[in-house]
Design an enzyme around this catalytic site. Sequence first.
Site, PDB file in Angstrom:
ATOM      1  N   TYR A 133       0.817  -1.226   0.000  1.00 23.52           N
ATOM      2  CA  TYR A 133       0.000   0.000   0.000  1.00 23.52           C
ATOM      3  C   TYR A 133       0.851   1.278   0.000  1.00 23.52           C
ATOM      4  O   TYR A 133       2.033   1.228   0.261  1.00 23.52           O
ATOM      5  CB  TYR A 133      -1.088  -0.019   1.069  1.00 23.52           C
ATOM      6  CG  TYR A 133      -0.757  -0.046   2.541  1.00 23.52           C
ATOM      7  CD1 TYR A 133       0.472   0.284   3.072  1.00 23.52           C
ATOM      8  CD2 TYR A 133      -1.777  -0.390   3.443  1.00 23.52           C
ATOM      9  CE1 TYR A 133       0.687   0.273   4.437  1.00 23.52           C
ATOM     10  CE2 TYR A 133      -1.562  -0.401   4.821  1.00 23.52           C
ATOM     11  CZ  TYR A 133      -0.331  -0.064   5.304  1.00 23.52           C
ATOM     12  OH  TYR A 133      -0.119  -0.070   6.643  1.00 23.52           O
ATOM     13  N   GLU A 134       0.227   2.360  -0.369  1.00 23.50           N
ATOM     14  CA  GLU A 134       0.928   3.635  -0.596  1.00 23.50           C
ATOM     15  C   GLU A 134       2.044   3.497  -1.640  1.00 23.50           C
ATOM     16  O   GLU A 134       3.070   4.162  -1.552  1.00 23.50           O
ATOM     17  CB  GLU A 134       1.504   4.209   0.708  1.00 23.50           C
ATOM     18  CG  GLU A 134       0.498   4.450   1.812  1.00 23.50           C
ATOM     19  CD  GLU A 134      -0.573   5.473   1.446  1.00 23.50           C
ATOM     20  OE1 GLU A 134      -0.347   6.257   0.519  1.00 23.50           O
ATOM     21  OE2 GLU A 134      -1.636   5.444   2.082  1.00 23.50           O
ATOM     22  N   GLY A 135       1.794   2.647  -2.617  1.00 24.56           N
ATOM     23  CA  GLY A 135       2.788   2.446  -3.683  1.00 24.56           C
ATOM     24  C   GLY A 135       3.638   1.217  -3.413  1.00 24.56           C
ATOM     25  O   GLY A 135       4.383   1.178  -2.440  1.00 24.56           O
TER      26      GLY A 135
END
Lengths: 600, 600
Positions: free
Chosen positions: B438-440
């Site tokens: 998550y978040e890239g």
Amino acid sequence: MSYVAPLKDMLFAITELAGIDRLSGLPGCEDATSDTARAVLEEAARLHEDVLAPLNIDGDRNPSAWQDGVVTATPGFKDAFRQFAEGGWQGLQHPSGYGGQDLPKLLSTPCIEMLNAANLSLGLCPLLTDGAIEALLTAGSEEQKQRYVPKLISGEWTGTMNLTEPQAGSDLALVRTRAEPQADGSFKLFGTKIFITWGEHDMATNIAHLVLARTPSAPEGVKGISLFLVPKFLVNEDGSLGERNDVHCVSIEHKLGIKASPTAVLQFGDHGGAIGYLVGEENHGLEYMFIMMNAARFAVGVQGVAISDRAYQHAVAYAKERVQSRPVNGSAKQSVAIIQHPDVRRMLSTMRALTEGARALAYVAASHCDFAHRHPDEATRARHQAIYEYLVPIVKGWSTEMSLEVTSLGVQVHGGMGFIEETGAAQYYRDARILPIYEGTTAIQANDLVGRKTARDGGEVAALLLAQIDATLAEIEAHASYRSSAAFQAMYRHLSSGRDALNSAVRFVVEHVRRDPNAVFAGSVHYLTLAGIVLAGWQLARSLVLAADKRDEDLAFYDAKIATAHSYATQLLPRALALEASIRDARDGEGVLALREDQF
Amino acid sequence: MSYVAPLKDMLFAITELAGIDRLSGLPGCEDATSDTARAVLEEAARLHEDVLAPLNIDGDRNPSAWQDGVVTATPGFKDAFRQFAEGGWQGLQHPSGYGGQDLPKLLSTPCIEMLNAANLSLGLCPLLTDGAIEALLTAGSEEQKQRYVPKLISGEWTGTMNLTEPQAGSDLALVRTRAEPQADGSFKLFGTKIFITWGEHDMATNIAHLVLARTPSAPEGVKGISLFLVPKFLVNEDGSLGERNDVHCVSIEHKLGIKASPTAVLQFGDHGGAIGYLVGEENHGLEYMFIMMNAARFAVGVQGVAISDRAYQHAVAYAKERVQSRPVNGSAKQSVAIIQHPDVRRMLSTMRALTEGARALAYVAASHCDFAHRHPDEATRARHQAIYEYLVPIVKGWSTEMSLEVTSLGVQVHGGMGFIEETGAAQYYRDARILPIYEGTTAIQANDLVGRKTARDGGEVAALLLAQIDATLAEIEAHASYRSSAAFQAMYRHLSSGRDALNSAVRFVVEHVRRDPNAVFAGSVHYLTLAGIVLAGWQLARSLVLAADKRDEDLAFYDAKIATAHSYATQLLPRALALEASIRDARDGEGVLALREDQF
């Protein structure tokens, strides 16, 4: 997500890498040909793909359940196991005299891979039964063999291995279960065993528990352990089932993975004593248990290959379907399937290369086992046995650790969807996590590799394998493709370094194990990992040469083999450098053992 | 298993490695001293150890639950979050003008570590709220700031980030949510957002959703995305809550880990349109979202450190308590605590060294961020900002990948018990698995590191860091301890090789990114990993020198620091060799990209 048995890859490994045709020259192996292999594998694929694989996710969602001592398997499992048993798959590698098929290990191994790729939880039941069969065949009385083995092979009954107790995990010296001799020659057992895989269930009418326990006169430690056969139901003279024995499942564990496989706590003798029968000689239990363990360890290594392949197939399917982002090289203006993105390709290549390398190593090890059992010449048998025994801890330890990496990459390829349980990728990640633990943790495998398999013979078997790697290197360098092929050059370069690194590690182990055991054992897992990386890489180097030679026969297939070997050479073999540097620097236990116990 | 905040280690990193005293010379940072740090951390530790940490396992067993659009958090979470908010912890790093504490990032970072070590699932709620606050402060109107930020800082309300849609994960160009302008200047939003962390819950009276959407006139792709503020309940002029807005949680996900953190599917506008307010300028949404993302990415990296430390503490406690097997060097005739076995020691050392290295790197990055925001000299600010931006993808990508290794080792240290959920080690293994996603994803971080952070400036910032490593190497070599200390020599040797490997990778990226982007991006995760290994190792090298100099002040503490650095040098830095070899061999995309799409 369905599973498709990689028949072509398996047959390549069986035929080209493990050389099944050399096996068929051995007594009793006349039928072990490529054609037999194909027929067996195709038949196996049908059952495992169609019946067992679809149940895999059901087992995770609806695990085996315990109630009042009774364990009910996931719906569908009982029927699937019946089909497995009726197809004769339990008896594949067992003697025809007891109803088995007597196939070489080289042919049973791919079937075991399919079974576990299709359904790891279900696959554990036959795996443990195999162990029980081998223990009885090795050490059981003729009566025990006749009464139990045919029922185990037919799948009417199943088997278990009862080693662990709450205080005795890796350290069997601490086993406390008591076996008290009775007037009729039987024993009564009292104690608690934990972590008993398929220790109770409803898929078979009886369960043959093989149990480590101590007789009253037994010496302390591992030399006082005996092996007992404790059936769930007593067996009458005529083979029919008698009374329920005093062994009861008091609970099953709530686990991270392989949830469909019930992990039982078994209580022996709470109601007067569980009737058991001594297997083999008193106080020789550990020796027999090691026979079961060694077979089981190899099979667990194959489980590592199996779940890796399943995770790989799942990830490839997703990566071909999921469209996201434009290519980094600007080759398209539209979003493309993520398999086109370099890092996704790296992940999938890594998953594939590791899986193929580990598979090749396991199959080649299986063929050494077959030669060790069937070759007419004693010295040849001994040499193959020694190589097989060197490879078992590597197949077990490395292939299972490798499966953690592969199943983790499988989650990563799926991005956010990988974290959602419905996607299925997370199940492989959870299921695989037990593999480097049970049947001896990776450290236990590494200690075995260091102690019994390397130090004891002064690195002789390792040297034998290193010489074979040298031969492959020479073959690569002399090959017509060498000058023009980047794959050949990369493999030569990285396998040479890897070979040197492995040689250096072996020398380090042999030279330091006595005077500085802590340093050597602190690097033992690194040594095992290094051996795995290099030996699997060597198999892919052999595969590279074979594929280059056969390329014209099947361009698509052999080019993929060349590319997989190339990928392994550049992405995985370099790890040998790092491992060797860490091992070498463990000299005097500095570095890795720099932190004292009280500093943690 | 309880969590104890590693205050002494944190203060060492804050004071010695990140040099808090240099910060206190900056305007607005006068109070940022070691003493303040100690006071803040001690206060934080009390709350997180006593209140949040014990709820961590409850959240796993009894996740947030959805019914009819309403999400109820795990029992106890609401009260714990209230205590967190009332203690002022949400406002730590936010401006005092809105009720925050205005502390430097160097001090908020250890608090964020504690929060997430104590309870990763709960910690996500403030983490997302931080992002919402930063977005509003950066781009919101004065009215938006006044109306929302104080409530978010006080914890009465929470915030979310709404980026992902079913077809738009990493690729935000595919966002389809529509925002239709209304006569009153507001918008009505229509669309589906997925993977919205804490997107619906009962811990706060209102939720401020920050949502990416397209206006009717927006251009295609990422240039047509705007940012909207969509509150769950509309907010009246006087700040009181008005009508329920048309944003509804239609389901939450069934996940591998962080089960207490509800991951919502949010439906906007199914009943006439969700009222939203444009934040900043139209079509600049991605730019603002990146501000939130960058802060969130750093925080997720800190989550990696946090969960690693928790897993480490759990494993150490077990290893000191569990007695099993005699020592391999024959130093005792009895079974000993497993922490005495070399491989267990190796695993614990690896867990500790990785965690400390990643923590040091994150804290040092935080101090660069502080200098970038507060230094009076523009050029100095720019230099620190560039270094911070180079480090963010490494802190995010490497520390989270590292946490997979650490939490996996944590399971392994527990042996069979690690696979049993009640033990707790498996939860960290499951929870951590989302962090590199998550978040890239790690690949996204690596692309950022390659593209915006390395190629764009021709490797200038990387060269700045390499020069600093050289300075540390010179310091080690010139140090009085160098001749007599194995730790100094090992660190010098391995950090030198690591430095060369990193330099070589940077050169490769800079020289090949244009002419052979596929090759560079295929090695981008290797480059990120290499940078993480070497830069964290560099921090431990600095820690080694500092510890040697201060040794007499606290022998036990500083000797452990020396030993940890020694362990990192021999066990972890060598990985740089393997990574560099793989990157170098990706030239022309051969090897790693050898397999074509159709060959998988």
